[in-house]
Write a protein that holds these residues in place. Structure first.
Motif, PDB file in Angstrom:
ATOM      1  N   MET A   1       0.828  -1.201   0.000  1.00 60.43           N
ATOM      2  CA  MET A   1       0.000   0.000   0.000  1.00 60.43           C
ATOM      3  C   MET A   1       0.868   1.259   0.000  1.00 60.43           C
ATOM      4  O   MET A   1       2.057   1.207   0.288  1.00 60.43           O
ATOM      5  N   ARG A   2       0.223   2.397  -0.306  1.00 61.97           N
ATOM      6  CA  ARG A   2       0.927   3.673  -0.276  1.00 61.97           C
ATOM      7  C   ARG A   2       1.112   4.148   1.168  1.00 61.97           C
ATOM      8  O   ARG A   2       0.512   3.596   2.095  1.00 61.97           O
TER       9      ARG A   2
ATOM     10  N   GLU B   1      -1.732   4.709   3.882  1.00 61.15           N
ATOM     11  CA  GLU B   1      -2.993   4.304   3.238  1.00 61.15           C
ATOM     12  C   GLU B   1      -3.901   3.507   4.186  1.00 61.15           C
ATOM     13  O   GLU B   1      -5.100   3.754   4.270  1.00 61.15           O
TER      14      GLU B   1
ATOM     15  N   ASP C   1      -5.593   5.656   6.751  1.00 65.42           N
ATOM     16  CA  ASP C   1      -6.588   6.523   6.112  1.00 65.42           C
ATOM     17  C   ASP C   1      -7.867   5.756   5.778  1.00 65.42           C
ATOM     18  O   ASP C   1      -8.975   6.255   5.973  1.00 65.42           O
TER      19      ASP C   1
ATOM     20  N   LYS D   1      -9.919  10.080  -5.372  1.00 62.06           N
ATOM     21  CA  LYS D   1      -8.622   9.406  -5.220  1.00 62.06           C
ATOM     22  C   LYS D   1      -8.175   8.821  -6.554  1.00 62.06           C
ATOM     23  O   LYS D   1      -8.994   8.315  -7.322  1.00 62.06           O
TER      24      LYS D   1
END
Length: 357
Positions: free
Chosen positions: A14-15, A18, A21, A150
């Motif tokens: 994942m970023r 992420e 969030d 997004k």
């Protein structure tokens, strides 16, 4: 809400931030039955030392299935339906319509899941819609705009933005390529890294042309299609934006997916997204994959940015960034330990897919 249960799987791909969030967004929306499952160790082990992008995707799909099966085992059979967010382009690129060829396998289209679909165990409410239509549905449902807007992010995550290779490779000169580039007062050589492209409805897996020289937005925009139209084995063009050393010090080195490498890519990606969010106030950039290449100098990798503008993701034009923005991104990314160079992808789709793998 009570009958909807969610398991957010953190794959380790994942970023930056992420997972936190996503969990916060569900909580804010009032979902109480959502839990986080950290499966990063399983997913890294599943990819292992595999370097082939299509096999990597399939292994990640299989790892998703293993986690999914583990979750479903604890529910009474016949009393659940699995929801998937598949959208129409996923089915096209996976070769799932009569007219389409396989471009890349989407993790929600692996054979085991097709069996579940046929058994009526999976519901896919968005499968007939393109991304822009999905956003319209989100607005109609009153979802927050920061979620709706997004950028698209692939199911396998950063794993398919972390290009790997078994073999070392050297730069190669191509007289035809050099000739095309010199017509624009620029230089070009063949980057010894291959990526996925699309021609008609067919998948291509070809080399990348690397352009060097003074940046001129108009010239680069004209040179890019001139290269891909005249060289069959090139489906992508990148511009050398900056580096810590001379271009000739960089070489392709054997590279496999690693937690350390993913952390470098995560940080570079976060810095690129922050700068572009500040610059792109009109939200013209549809997506900007940030990719790590096995092109290295003193152990530091090369990062490529791929900002594109698109309506539905099926075709795309690369975003023509002004030089001060490219300079800012280059400076920020080269400050990340483990990054040695920055490339700017200047290819439309077709001939190159939005993602490199």
């Amino acid at each position: 809400h009570e009958r909807v249960h969610g398991v957010y799987v953190d794959t380790g791909f994942m970023r930056k931030n992420e997972s936190a969030d996503v969990m916060a967004a569900y909580e804010k929306a009032g979902f109480r039955n959502v839990r986080l499952r950290d499966a990063s160790t399983e997913f890294l082990a599943a990819v292992g030392s595999e370097t082939n992008p299509e096999i990597k995707r399939k292994r990640i799909g299989a790892a998703f299935l293993a986690v999914e099966n583990d979750v479903l085992e604890h529910l009474p059979r016949g009393e659940w339906l699995l929801g998937q967010g598949t959208i129409y382009p996923d089915t096209i690129e996976s070769g799932g319509t009569r007219e389409s060829a396989l471009i890349k396998t989407h993790h929600n289209r692996v054979p085991e899941l097709l069996v579940r679909i046929e058994a009526g165990e999976i519901v896919e409410p968005l499968v007939q819609f393109y991304k822009d239509e999905v956003r319209e549905i989100g607005r109609a449902l009153g979802l927050p705009s920061r979620l709706i807007e997004k950028q698209p992010f692939p199911g396998p995550g950063l794993a398919v933005r972390f290009l790997c290779t078994d073999e070392p490779a050297a730069w190669s000169e191509n007289s035809q390529l050099s000739q095309v580039a010199s017509g624009f007062n620029l230089k070009a050589r063949v980057l010894p890294v291959r990526g996925v492209g699309v021609q008609g409805d067919e998948r291509t897996y070809a080399h990348t042309a690397l352009v060097t020289g003074d940046y001129d937005e108009r010239r680069i925009a004209e040179l890019s299609p001139a290269i891909t139209n005249s060289l069959r084995d090139v489906n992508r063009v990148v511009f050398w934006a900056g580096s810590k050393g001379s271009i000739d010090e960089f070489h392709v080195e054997p590279t496999t997916t690693s937690r350390e490498g993913l952390d470098v890519l995560r940080e570079a990606d976060a810095r690129v997204r922050d700068i572009l969010a500040e610059y792109d106030t009109q939200k013209r950039i549809w997506q900007c994959p940030v990719v790590m290449l096995p092109l290295k100098r003193h152990g530091e990798s090369t990062i490529a940015i791929r900002p594109v503008e698109s309506h539905d993701g099926m075709t795309a034009q690369y975003s023509r960034l002004p030089w001060p923005v490219i300079e800012r991104i280059t400076s920020a990314v080269l400050q990340v330990p483990g990054v040695g160079a920055l490339l700017y992808d200047v290819t439309n789709k077709p001939p190159a897919t939005i993602e490199w793998e």
